[in-house]
Design an enzyme around this catalytic site. Structure first.
Site, PDB file in Angstrom:
ATOM      1  N   ASP A  77     -12.927  32.917   3.350  1.00 34.56           N
ATOM      2  CA  ASP A  77     -11.604  32.349   3.115  1.00 34.56           C
ATOM      3  C   ASP A  77     -11.455  31.757   1.701  1.00 34.56           C
ATOM      4  O   ASP A  77     -12.400  31.192   1.160  1.00 34.56           O
ATOM      5  CB  ASP A  77     -11.373  31.252   4.166  1.00 34.56           C
ATOM      6  CG  ASP A  77      -9.910  30.928   4.346  1.00 34.56           C
ATOM      7  OD1 ASP A  77      -9.058  31.655   3.810  1.00 34.56           O
ATOM      8  OD2 ASP A  77      -9.619  29.922   5.037  1.00 34.56           O
ATOM      9  N   GLU A 180      -6.810  39.932   2.704  1.00 38.06           N
ATOM     10  CA  GLU A 180      -5.622  39.078   2.720  1.00 38.06           C
ATOM     11  C   GLU A 180      -5.413  38.474   1.341  1.00 38.06           C
ATOM     12  O   GLU A 180      -6.367  38.102   0.663  1.00 38.06           O
ATOM     13  CB  GLU A 180      -5.793  37.946   3.751  1.00 38.06           C
ATOM     14  CG  GLU A 180      -4.652  36.927   3.689  1.00 38.06           C
ATOM     15  CD  GLU A 180      -4.597  35.997   4.892  1.00 38.06           C
ATOM     16  OE1 GLU A 180      -4.723  36.479   6.040  1.00 38.06           O
ATOM     17  OE2 GLU A 180      -4.435  34.782   4.692  1.00 38.06           O
TER      18      GLU A 180
END
Ligand code: ZN
Length: 387
Positions: A77, A180
């Site tokens: 992330d 992402e």
């Protein structure tokens, strides 16, 4: 099976302590969501002192113990530079979230035209008007005019370039991964039209992304419900959904997605199945709720430290809690239902773990049934509203 999740609706369960996956599995079982059981940012790894491999090992151990055989993912992330990538690739992560937020020019929202014209030099401005300004069609998210296009290029051009570079780097030594792009932590909200620009430019550059996290209007703070105008957000989410419907190739991703109970019905209404929700610190807060219930002395020490550390530890987070607003006399575990206390406890996790990490771990292992039950109750509340 650890695998990319593609367009399946998905839910990220960050786990800072490495003990939450049994509760996450209990909560997600039987829902339509594909889970991410290992999810940690570089920032969190720095504060928890855990490596991407350790995060992965903790999740995998719990997955195997529970006999979970359905797909699950592992999210590296908020990656900022290519140097962040190797340890996550080596540990087998399947989902890469690139955060080019530092390259977003927030000032572009207010810059004068002459400033924008100066700043746009160095971008591929020549080719863009023919793509975006000729024969505009209104598809539910607005149409560009010369000035708004110029602003979008200046605001997001560098970020798009950076994210593209990260993708190309990753694609060199991996195939088959979720990718992402997140700009959720920037100061300036992403309009639906800017979202369209980002998605279209990434696509033109050959970036195959599975989710995108715009910065939405209002405040999505850590571990608490949405702060802002829900009616305005309703309109905005519909416009963003029109962009994703136009492409049909990726999901919308909501970061700081925990505890946004007032927003979930709007997301379901507009986004349907095309959604990814990320949570992290809320599982840590459920750990603290468990301690408040069964180890009150330890919890009180963590709270006292948090109140002392908050002014410093809050620096890299979007939070608005004030230490003065945390009452001194709440019954346990009511601090975990108090806005200011939740944010204070949430962002001071690194300090708490540095000082009390061993005690916290030992207590949660001792009381793992309480912890798992709290996680189950808390995440069912999320997943029921999103179902
Ligand atoms: Zn984020």
């Amino acid at each position: 099976m650890l695998t990319p999740l593609g367009l399946t609706p998905s839910f990220g369960f960050g786990d800072r302590l490495g003990l939450a996956t049994p509760g996450h599995i209990a909560a997600v079982k039987g829902t339509k969501f594909a889970p991410i059981f290992a999810q940690q940012s570089v920032r969190e790894n720095t504060r928890t002192g855990r490596t991407p491999q350790q995060v992965m090992n903790d999740a995998r151990r719990a997955v195997e113990a529970a006999g979970w055989e359905a797909p699950w993912g592992a999210d590296a992330d908020h990656l900022k530079t290519v140097d962040d990538l190797p340890p996550f690739v080596k540990a087998g992560y399947t989902f890469y979230t690139v955060d080019p937020g530092e390259h977003v020019d927030n000032a572009a929202d207010r810059d004068r035209l002459s400033v924008l014209q100066e700043k746009v030099k160095g971008f591929n401005w020549d080719e863009l008007p023919s793509i975006y300004l000729e024969n505009p069609v209104e598809r539910g998210f607005g149409v560009f005019e010369h000035d708004s296009l110029l602003r979008a290029v200046v605001k997001y051009g560098k970020a798009i370039r950076h994210a593209t570079g990260m993708y190309q780097h990753l694609a060199q030594f991996m195939d088959g991964f979720d990718f992402e792009v997140s700009v959720d932590e920037t100061d300036s909200p992403t309009t639906a039209l800017e979202h369209y620009f980002i998605a279209n430019e990434l696509s033109r550059a050959g970036v195959r992304f599975t989710s995108l996290a715009p910065r939405f209007i209002g405040r999505f703070e850590k571990g608490v419900d949405y702060i802002g105008d829900l009616a305005a957000l309703d309109v905005e989410l519909a416009r963003h959904a029109a962009v994703t419907a136009h492409f049909g190739t990726y999901k919308l991703s909501l970061h700081s997605g925990s505890d946004k109970f007032s927003v979930y019905p709007l997301m379901v209404k507009h986004w349907g199945e095309r959604l990814h929700v990320k949570t992290a610190g809320t599982s840590y807060l459920e750990a603290l709720r468990s301690l408040a219930m069964v180890e009150p002395a330890l919890f009180k020490q963590i709270l006292a430290l948090g109140l002392q550390r908050y002014p410093i530890d809050r620096a890299s987070y979007h939070v608005s809690a004030e230490v003065e607003k945390v009452p001194g006399d709440l019954e346990l575990p009511a601090y975990l239902d108090h806005f200011d206390a939740r944010e204070v406890l949430h962002v001071t996790f690194g300090s708490a773990l540095a000082q009390f990490g061993d005690e916290i771990q030992a207590a949660l292992v001792r009381h793992n049934q309480v912890y798992t039950a709290n996680l189950l109750r808390h995440f069912r509340k999320h997943l029921d509203l999103l179902g």
